[in-house]
Design an enzyme around this catalytic site. Structure first.
Site, PDB file in Angstrom:
ATOM      1  N   CYS A  72     -39.057 -58.351   8.711  1.00  0.00           N
ATOM      2  CA  CYS A  72     -39.517 -57.088   8.490  1.00  0.00           C
ATOM      3  C   CYS A  72     -38.966 -56.454   9.795  1.00  0.00           C
ATOM      4  CB  CYS A  72     -40.944 -56.850   8.414  1.00  0.00           C
ATOM      5  SG  CYS A  72     -41.711 -54.964   8.678  1.00  0.00           S
ATOM      6  N   CYS A 219     -40.142 -48.558   6.071  1.00  0.00           N
ATOM      7  CA  CYS A 219     -39.660 -50.050   5.854  1.00  0.00           C
ATOM      8  C   CYS A 219     -38.173 -50.289   6.421  1.00  0.00           C
ATOM      9  CB  CYS A 219     -39.807 -50.384   4.501  1.00  0.00           C
ATOM     10  SG  CYS A 219     -39.480 -51.975   3.874  1.00  0.00           S
TER      11      CYS A 219
END
Length: 273
Positions: A72, A219
């Site tokens: 991530c 994101c």
């Protein structure tokens, strides 16, 4: 347990120091409990800080629904700030073991010794359908798919985790449509979904529906995937400013490598019972 909560452009995480591996086997249940925004602390996921045999330190990410994530981008920027400012690692260039291999972070330190921004090597990209993975399909680049009776022009890529990019004209597009695309039968293990509006060849807007977390403010891997697809389709250059609901990131492409630059912020610390 003691925790620190952080965010990267609005993508928030609960950090747990686990250098002695006391939470091994409990990660999924902890994530579901701690990340609940009514009955827990509230976050998009938890991040565990562990020792590594192959890098300076190891990062383990678990989504709010208890599922694991290999990588991530927003979490790893927060991770770099966390380990530096908590004196776990005393270097400006840090290697981090992730589920997607070892990543290198370059920290920009301000005059007060705080991490101002983090530059992340996001890894190599792949359009290989067997790696994303796609069901019985070699690749998906700028093709039509029909989900729930609605047509989407889609492109898919692996940037540590699978991402699908869909171009839209309205920046307020209903991102919750991503929950249907995420589980579309073509995506064997699901997909993250990025709705992208191109402003010009150096600026885009991205809103992401994350696999395992839902709609998020940002994101990092999704922004990276979006720029790669935009560049491949000759819509943008190789250095792009990406605006997300939680702020802005800078994505730079060098051949098949991706670099992400952005900040990270502490929110609070405390004890969870």
């Amino acid at each position: 347990m003691e925790f620190i909560k952080m965010h990267g452009t609005g993508n928030d995480f609960i950090f747990l120091l686990d250098l002695d591996d006391k939470y091994i086997g409990q990660e999924s249940n902890l994530a579901k409990k701690l990340c609940h925004r009514r009955f827990g602390i509230g976050a998009d996921g938890i991040v565990l800080v562990r020792k590594s045999a192959v890098a300076d330190v190891k990062m383990v990410i678990v989504n709010s629904d208890g599922s694991g994530a290999n990588m991530c981008g927003n979490a790893i920027r927060c991770f770099g700030k966390y380990v530096f400012e908590n004196n776990i690692i005393d270097k400006e260039i840090i290697t981090v073991e992730t589920g997607d291999g070892v990543k290198e972070l370059e920290l920009k330190i301000d005059s007060e010794g705080k991490v101002e921004t983090v530059k992340v090597y996001m890894g190599e990209i792949s359009f290989d359908g067997s790696l994303i993975p796609l069901k019985n399909k070699e690749k998906l680049i700028d093709e039509d798919i029909v989900v729930n009776g609605k047509n989407y022009r889609a492109s898919s890529i692996l940037v540590g985790v699978p991402h699908t990019v869909i171009f839209v004209d309205d920046e307020n597009y209903d991102v919750t449509e991503g929950k249907y695309i995420e589980k579309y039968e073509l995506f064997e293990k699901g997909t993250n979904v990025n709705f992208v509006k191109v402003i010009d060849n150096e600026n885009i807007l991205v809103r992401t529906w994350e696999r395992g977390a839902g709609a998020t403010y940002s994101c990092g891997t999704g922004c990276s995937a979006s720029v790669v697809i935009c560049n491949k389709l000759n819509l943008t250059k190789d250095k792009v400013n990406v605006r997300v609901p939680g702020g802005q990131l800078r994505i730079e492409l060098e051949g098949t490598s991706i670099y992400m630059i952005g900040d990270a912020e502490f929110i609070c610390s405390g004890k969870a019972y």
